[in-house]
Design a protein around this motif. Structure first.
Motif, PDB file in Angstrom:
ATOM      1  N   TYR A 231       8.244  24.186  10.859  1.00 30.91           N
ATOM      2  CA  TYR A 231       8.453  25.049   9.673  1.00 30.91           C
ATOM      3  C   TYR A 231       9.665  23.249   8.731  1.00 30.91           C
ATOM      4  CZ  TYR A 231       9.185  28.948  11.214  1.00 30.91           C
ATOM      5  OH  TYR A 231       8.717  31.111  11.481  1.00 30.91           O
ATOM      6  N   GLY A 232       9.205  23.106   7.596  1.00 35.39           N
ATOM      7  CA  GLY A 232      10.155  21.763   7.959  1.00 35.39           C
ATOM      8  C   GLY A 232      10.277  21.829   5.360  1.00 35.39           C
ATOM      9  N   ARG A 233      10.524  20.547   5.069  1.00 26.84           N
ATOM     10  CA  ARG A 233      10.825  20.292   3.944  1.00 26.84           C
ATOM     11  C   ARG A 233       9.814  20.348   2.878  1.00 26.84           C
ATOM     12  NH1 ARG A 233      14.509  15.225   4.870  1.00 26.84           N
ATOM     13  NH2 ARG A 233      12.819  15.023   6.956  1.00 26.84           N
ATOM     14  N   ASP A 234       8.660  19.723   3.871  1.00 21.88           N
ATOM     15  CA  ASP A 234       6.794  19.540   2.850  1.00 21.88           C
ATOM     16  C   ASP A 234       6.142  19.474   4.026  1.00 21.88           C
ATOM     17  OD1 ASP A 234       7.118  16.897   2.872  1.00 21.88           O
ATOM     18  OD2 ASP A 234       8.375  16.642   1.239  1.00 21.88           O
ATOM     19  N   ALA A 235       5.182  18.820   3.539  1.00 22.65           N
ATOM     20  CA  ALA A 235       4.163  18.585   4.727  1.00 22.65           C
ATOM     21  C   ALA A 235       4.516  18.091   5.198  1.00 22.65           C
ATOM     22  CB  ALA A 235       3.072  18.433   3.569  1.00 22.65           C
ATOM     23  N   ALA A 236       4.937  16.623   4.624  1.00 24.09           N
ATOM     24  CA  ALA A 236       5.203  15.996   5.915  1.00 24.09           C
ATOM     25  C   ALA A 236       6.362  15.700   7.275  1.00 24.09           C
ATOM     26  CB  ALA A 236       6.482  14.595   4.667  1.00 24.09           C
ATOM     27  N   ASP A 237       6.569  16.565   7.057  1.00 22.00           N
ATOM     28  CA  ASP A 237       7.402  17.258   7.909  1.00 22.00           C
ATOM     29  C   ASP A 237       6.896  18.652   8.707  1.00 22.00           C
ATOM     30  OD1 ASP A 237       9.796  15.889   7.387  1.00 22.00           O
ATOM     31  OD2 ASP A 237      10.602  17.944   6.707  1.00 22.00           O
ATOM     32  N   VAL A 238       5.598  18.481   8.413  1.00 24.01           N
ATOM     33  CA  VAL A 238       4.645  20.079   9.689  1.00 24.01           C
ATOM     34  C   VAL A 238       3.235  19.632   9.934  1.00 24.01           C
ATOM     35  CG1 VAL A 238       6.405  21.548   8.299  1.00 24.01           C
ATOM     36  CG2 VAL A 238       4.227  20.911   7.828  1.00 24.01           C
ATOM     37  N   ALA A 239       3.518  18.096   9.761  1.00 26.55           N
ATOM     38  CA  ALA A 239       1.764  17.639   9.920  1.00 26.55           C
ATOM     39  C   ALA A 239       1.388  18.645  11.630  1.00 26.55           C
ATOM     40  CB  ALA A 239       1.252  16.149   9.999  1.00 26.55           C
ATOM     41  N   ILE A 240       0.033  18.803  11.966  1.00 31.54           N
ATOM     42  CA  ILE A 240      -0.348  19.241  13.121  1.00 31.54           C
ATOM     43  C   ILE A 240      -0.433  18.195  14.110  1.00 31.54           C
ATOM     44  CG2 ILE A 240      -0.351  21.469  12.117  1.00 31.54           C
ATOM     45  CD1 ILE A 240      -3.954  20.500  12.692  1.00 31.54           C
ATOM     46  N   TYR A 241      -0.719  16.860  12.958  1.00 34.43           N
ATOM     47  CA  TYR A 241      -1.068  15.236  14.665  1.00 34.43           C
ATOM     48  C   TYR A 241      -0.682  14.614  13.548  1.00 34.43           C
ATOM     49  CZ  TYR A 241      -5.708  14.637  12.450  1.00 34.43           C
ATOM     50  OH  TYR A 241      -6.974  14.275  11.735  1.00 34.43           O
ATOM     51  N   THR A 242      -0.199  13.607  14.557  1.00 36.68           N
ATOM     52  CA  THR A 242       0.427  12.931  12.969  1.00 36.68           C
ATOM     53  C   THR A 242      -0.057  11.505  14.533  1.00 36.68           C
ATOM     54  OG1 THR A 242       2.274  13.301  12.473  1.00 36.68           O
ATOM     55  CG2 THR A 242       2.061  10.827  11.999  1.00 36.68           C
ATOM     56  N   GLN A 243      -0.603  10.418  13.150  1.00 37.41           N
ATOM     57  CA  GLN A 243      -1.705   8.899  14.944  1.00 37.41           C
ATOM     58  C   GLN A 243      -0.776   8.323  13.885  1.00 37.41           C
ATOM     59  OE1 GLN A 243      -4.278   7.736  13.038  1.00 37.41           O
ATOM     60  NE2 GLN A 243      -4.519   5.460  14.405  1.00 37.41           N
ATOM     61  N   PHE A 244      -0.858   7.026  15.325  1.00 38.96           N
ATOM     62  CA  PHE A 244       0.045   5.751  14.527  1.00 38.96           C
ATOM     63  C   PHE A 244      -0.468   4.617  14.764  1.00 38.96           C
ATOM     64  CE2 PHE A 244       3.477   8.782  15.411  1.00 38.96           C
ATOM     65  CZ  PHE A 244       4.171   8.810  14.396  1.00 38.96           C
ATOM     66  N   GLY A 245      -0.737   3.434  14.508  1.00 38.97           N
ATOM     67  CA  GLY A 245      -1.693   2.262  14.623  1.00 38.97           C
ATOM     68  C   GLY A 245      -3.212   2.625  14.015  1.00 38.97           C
ATOM     69  N   ASP A 246      -4.181   2.077  14.214  1.00 39.15           N
ATOM     70  CA  ASP A 246      -5.601   1.894  13.861  1.00 39.15           C
ATOM     71  C   ASP A 246      -5.705   3.861  13.741  1.00 39.15           C
ATOM     72  OD1 ASP A 246      -5.356  -1.449  13.827  1.00 39.15           O
ATOM     73  OD2 ASP A 246      -6.799  -0.980  15.738  1.00 39.15           O
ATOM     74  N   PRO A 247      -6.795   3.095  12.368  1.00 38.61           N
ATOM     75  CA  PRO A 247      -7.252   4.966  11.910  1.00 38.61           C
ATOM     76  C   PRO A 247      -7.944   5.439  13.265  1.00 38.61           C
ATOM     77  CG  PRO A 247      -7.823   2.972  10.700  1.00 38.61           C
ATOM     78  CD  PRO A 247      -7.109   2.100  11.590  1.00 38.61           C
ATOM     79  N   VAL A 248      -8.262   6.598  13.527  1.00 35.91           N
ATOM     80  CA  VAL A 248      -8.635   7.174  14.333  1.00 35.91           C
ATOM     81  C   VAL A 248      -9.764   8.267  13.436  1.00 35.91           C
ATOM     82  CG1 VAL A 248      -7.263   7.064  16.209  1.00 35.91           C
ATOM     83  CG2 VAL A 248      -7.516   9.323  15.068  1.00 35.91           C
ATOM     84  N   GLU A 249     -11.468   9.147  14.245  1.00 39.44           N
ATOM     85  CA  GLU A 249     -11.522  10.076  13.381  1.00 39.44           C
ATOM     86  C   GLU A 249     -11.669  10.607  14.320  1.00 39.44           C
ATOM     87  OE1 GLU A 249     -16.740  10.645  12.838  1.00 39.44           O
ATOM     88  OE2 GLU A 249     -15.933   8.549  13.962  1.00 39.44           O
ATOM     89  N   LEU A 250     -11.604  12.010  13.693  1.00 36.53           N
ATOM     90  CA  LEU A 250     -10.923  13.425  13.678  1.00 36.53           C
ATOM     91  C   LEU A 250     -12.536  14.037  13.476  1.00 36.53           C
ATOM     92  CD1 LEU A 250      -9.902  15.990  14.789  1.00 36.53           C
ATOM     93  CD2 LEU A 250      -9.381  15.998  12.349  1.00 36.53           C
ATOM     94  N   LEU A 251     -13.472  14.042  15.277  1.00 36.31           N
ATOM     95  CA  LEU A 251     -14.405  14.829  14.960  1.00 36.31           C
ATOM     96  C   LEU A 251     -14.941  16.654  15.386  1.00 36.31           C
ATOM     97  CD1 LEU A 251     -15.397  12.687  18.565  1.00 36.31           C
ATOM     98  CD2 LEU A 251     -16.040  11.610  16.040  1.00 36.31           C
ATOM     99  N   ARG A 252     -13.875  17.247  15.528  1.00 34.43           N
ATOM    100  CA  ARG A 252     -13.860  18.052  15.320  1.00 34.43           C
ATOM    101  C   ARG A 252     -12.385  18.594  15.373  1.00 34.43           C
ATOM    102  NH1 ARG A 252     -16.571  21.794  20.304  1.00 34.43           N
ATOM    103  NH2 ARG A 252     -16.166  23.633  19.500  1.00 34.43           N
ATOM    104  N   MET A 253     -12.296  20.595  14.216  1.00 34.58           N
ATOM    105  CA  MET A 253     -11.617  21.199  14.224  1.00 34.58           C
ATOM    106  C   MET A 253     -11.937  22.523  14.124  1.00 34.58           C
ATOM    107  SD  MET A 253      -8.327  20.905  11.636  1.00 34.58           S
ATOM    108  CE  MET A 253      -6.772  22.362  11.408  1.00 34.58           C
ATOM    109  N   ASP A 254     -11.655  23.067  15.237  1.00 34.28           N
ATOM    110  CA  ASP A 254     -11.770  24.722  14.947  1.00 34.28           C
ATOM    111  C   ASP A 254     -10.925  25.241  15.035  1.00 34.28           C
ATOM    112  OD1 ASP A 254     -14.135  24.130  14.343  1.00 34.28           O
ATOM    113  OD2 ASP A 254     -15.309  24.142  17.607  1.00 34.28           O
ATOM    114  N   VAL A 255     -10.647  26.120  14.610  1.00 36.45           N
ATOM    115  CA  VAL A 255      -9.171  27.137  14.399  1.00 36.45           C
ATOM    116  C   VAL A 255      -9.554  28.961  14.359  1.00 36.45           C
ATOM    117  CG1 VAL A 255      -6.945  28.197  13.059  1.00 36.45           C
ATOM    118  CG2 VAL A 255      -7.783  25.891  13.131  1.00 36.45           C
TER     119      VAL A 255
END
Length: 265
Positions: A231-255
């Motif tokens: 729960y949060g005020r908007d999407a900035a509060d409820v990201a399922i993951y937040t990565q810091f630093g150099d960009p990383v590649e999301l190879l796969r996401m399955d739900v």
């Protein structure tokens, strides 16, 4: 009803990378977690904490190379979201303290810019739940739900200028309009069993009649099991993951989400 939900994320991290995950639903009056699993490959130390909104957050550093997170949960939840046509508007001075942050403008929900628009949408509707229903109807009538099309997060003002949007951005517009009417509204991210194509889902809740109620501009009714993760005020509060630093590649996401028999364990 009982549901089994899983989420699998796989990343390619060029260097050791700090992550903040928000993938564990918590038990509450609307849902009860019976069993869950959280597997990191490769295994790394994790620190878990609870944020200001009560969300369970996991903090870790992923090593260089491929890194994956696999979660699963068995959870009891309602077959349909509660409704309460006519539920009354709660005056600001009577609101619980913990609802007050959800009255204010936030990064993606510029409530202060929707006063006139929100007032026009709800003209003739009873204050409270019925006004929220009018807002959801307006969003459905003016925006086409287009899952999978929104890579960038759009604010309520940006969504209001477009003809199509994803669930997250439609929720932003609903939240901004509710707050403009002094109705607390918050974003929810979680699982929804009827979602097609299957993915994580976003909707919003509004505080009327003395409690939070679910509103979802992407769905035509309140049927279907939901599992709230954050729960949060908007999407900035409820990201399922937040990565810091150099960009990383999301190879796969399955739900995956499915109903299950009541567990015997």
């Amino acid at each position: 009803m009982w549901m089994h939900a899983t989420c699998y994320l796989e990343f390619n991290t060029p260097v050791a990378t700090p992550f903040l995950f928000m993938l564990r639903p918590r038990s509450g009056w609307q849902q009860w977690v019976s069993r869950e699993q959280y597997v990191l490959t490769p295994s790394v130390p994790v620190v878990e904490f609870t944020d200001t909104f009560g969300n369970l957050c996991q903090r870790l550093v992923a090593p260089a190379g491929r890194f994956s997170v696999h979660t699963s949960v068995d959870i009891e939840t309602a077959e349909a979201s509660d409704t309460a046509a006519g539920a009354h508007f709660v005056e600001v001075q009577q609101l619980p303290d913990d609802t007050l942050p959800f009255l204010l403008p936030s990064r993606f929900c510029e409530a202060d810019r929707f006063s006139e628009m929100a007032a026009s949408i709800v003209t003739g509707w009873a204050p409270g739940y019925d006004q929220c229903t009018a807002i959801v109807d307006y969003i459905r009538q003016t925006k086409r739900y287009a899952p999978g099309t929104g890579q960038e997060i759009n604010s309520a003002c940006e969504v209001n200028e477009r003809h199509q949007a994803v669930c997250r951005d439609m929720a932003h517009l609903g939240i901004a309009c509710c707050r403009a009417l002094s109705i607390p509204a918050r974003m929810v991210v979680g699982y929804f069993e009827h979602l097609q194509p299957m993915d994580l889902h976003a909707w919003f809740e509004a505080y009327v009649g003395g409690r939070w109620y679910t509103f979802d501009p992407t769905q035509g009714d309140h049927q279907g099991g939901r599992v709230a993760i954050a729960y949060g005020r908007d999407a900035a509060d409820v990201a399922i993951y937040t990565q810091f630093g150099d960009p990383v590649e999301l190879l796969r996401m399955d739900v995956a989400v499915e109903r299950m028999d009541e567990p015997s364990y």
